[in-house]
Design an enzyme around this catalytic site. Structure first.
Site, PDB file in Angstrom:
ATOM      1  N   SER A 186       0.794  -1.236   0.000  1.00 42.39           N
ATOM      2  CA  SER A 186       0.000   0.000   0.000  1.00 42.39           C
ATOM      3  C   SER A 186       0.825   1.284   0.000  1.00 42.39           C
ATOM      4  CB  SER A 186      -0.935   0.019   1.208  1.00 42.39           C
ATOM      5  OG  SER A 186      -2.025  -0.815   0.954  1.00 42.39           O
ATOM      6  N   LYS A 233       0.556   3.312  -3.038  1.00 44.32           N
ATOM      7  CA  LYS A 233      -0.657   4.101  -3.308  1.00 44.32           C
ATOM      8  C   LYS A 233      -0.408   5.612  -3.205  1.00 44.32           C
ATOM      9  CE  LYS A 233      -3.674   0.465  -1.389  1.00 44.32           C
ATOM     10  NZ  LYS A 233      -4.451   0.105  -0.183  1.00 44.32           N
ATOM     11  N   TYR A 279      -2.820  -2.278 -10.610  1.00 46.66           N
ATOM     12  CA  TYR A 279      -2.865  -2.156  -9.148  1.00 46.66           C
ATOM     13  C   TYR A 279      -1.992  -3.221  -8.472  1.00 46.66           C
ATOM     14  CZ  TYR A 279      -4.606  -2.477  -4.387  1.00 46.66           C
ATOM     15  OH  TYR A 279      -4.670  -2.540  -3.025  1.00 46.66           O
ATOM     16  N   TYR A 302      -4.191   3.579   8.163  1.00 46.13           N
ATOM     17  CA  TYR A 302      -5.547   3.015   8.229  1.00 46.13           C
ATOM     18  C   TYR A 302      -6.237   3.384   9.534  1.00 46.13           C
ATOM     19  CZ  TYR A 302      -3.772   0.680   4.191  1.00 46.13           C
ATOM     20  OH  TYR A 302      -3.217   0.441   2.983  1.00 46.13           O
ATOM     21  N   VAL A 321       1.093  -3.925   3.754  1.00 49.34           N
ATOM     22  CA  VAL A 321       0.954  -5.226   4.436  1.00 49.34           C
ATOM     23  C   VAL A 321       2.203  -6.111   4.350  1.00 49.34           C
ATOM     24  CG1 VAL A 321      -1.529  -5.626   4.580  1.00 49.34           C
ATOM     25  CG2 VAL A 321      -0.338  -6.116   2.443  1.00 49.34           C
TER      26      VAL A 321
END
Ligand code: GLN
Length: 311
Positions: free
Chosen positions: A67, A70, A195, A247, A265
């Site tokens: 992530s 991103k 992605y 998060y 992760v």
């Protein structure tokens, strides 16, 4: 930074203390390839704007960005399309749900993902990367992220990509849902290839620290002085890192560490001290929010020791 000598002396000690937190977390297993990671691994590099750097622990081995990527695909989508188009398809608010939840897509109208750092939002952002083919889009991402990392194009970890693509049915279902809502306009499998591939690009702690340093310098290359990212887009990225980067642990992290940061992760964390330094961490054992448990511990310790919190 003026704390280099204390950092150099203390970092190996704080790192070994933080490593004790690793057994309280778990390595991600929903992407089978990630479950092979060593849960006790912990490494860090801190890179200063003045060219100095310090590292400790297991910081030589490559890991996938997951992530963390991103943040950079958001920046690319903004550079390719501008703010208006990007934020017509993805929101700016934290969700209060886990990173792979699709709950609010149905519950809250107009059915666009809440922010670009949850999976649904990042999938939409992937569809906004410019390029006439998937190959061109992925090559552009590899080159741009590689430039920020101070090297050639970032390498793809094929095994992780394949593993995530084979097991990525939750992400796939989100993409179909977003297609049905009219938010995703490209073919689902094409968007997911982009992605999954950007999540599977690899870096080491030093490269991650350098990527963070470019953000810390508001988009300017620390070596050449070249502007790589418009300042406004770095400001947007940093703000998302503070509000959603960790998060559902973002609020607690803002209180305990107080720096813009983004986790993945794989156990990576990218954090930055504005104007001063970039930080790259790897520690694959994750807490319940999906953030490196020992990595967060180490950042808490450092922030307390050197009074790094921005707040
Ligand atoms: N590739 C991962 C996924 O889609 C990224 C999630 C993460 O790092 N939190 O689930």
């Amino acid at each position: 930074m003026n704390e280099w000598s204390s950092l150099t002396a203390g970092l190996p000690v704080w790192l070994e203390q933080a490593r004790h937190a690793a057994p309280f977390g778990k390595v991600a297993s929903y992407i089978p390839e990630l479950s092979k990671a060593d849960s006790s691994m912990l490494g860090i590099q801190i890179r200063g704007a003045d060219g100095r750097s310090v590292s400790a622990g297991d910081c030589g081995s490559p890991f996938t960005l997951q992530s963390i990527s991103k943040v950079f695909t958001l920046i690319m989508a903004l550079m390719d399309n501008g703010e208006e188009i990007v934020f017509s398809k993805v929101g700016m608010e934290p969700t209060g749900d886990s990173f792979n939840s699709m709950l609010k897509l149905e519950l809250v109208q107009p059915g666009i993902p809440f922010n670009p750092l949850i999976n649904a939002g990042a999938i939409v952002v992937s569809s906004l990367i410019a390029g006439s083919s998937n190959e061109e889009k992925i090559t552009r991402i590899q080159s741009f992220l590689g430039k920020l990392a101070g090297r050639g194009p970032l390498q793809l970890d094929e095994d992780t990509y394949r593993s995530e693509s084979e097991s990525g049915n939750l992400n796939r279902s989100m993409a179909y849902f977003l297609t049905d809502n009219g938010v995703l306009q490209s073919k689902v499998e094409d968007v997911l290839e982009v992605y999954f591939k950007h999540c599977s690009l690899t870096v080491d702690c030093g490269e991650l620290a350098r990527m963070a340093l470019v953000l810390a310098l508001d988009g300017v290359d620390p070596d050449s002085g070249e502007r790589l990212i418009p300042r406004r887009y770095v400001q947007i990225a940093k703000t998302f890192m503070v509000t959603c980067g960790m998060y559902n642990g973002s609020g607690e992290f803002a209180i305990d560490v107080g720096l813009p940061a983004k986790s993945g992760v794989s156990g990576g964390i990218m954090a930055l001290l504005p104007g001063r330094a970039g930080i790259g961490i790897i520690g694959p054992s994750l807490n319940r929010h999906g953030n490196s448990v020992a990595g967060v511990h180490l950042l808490e310790q450092l922030s307390k020791e050197f009074d790094w919190s921005l707040f």
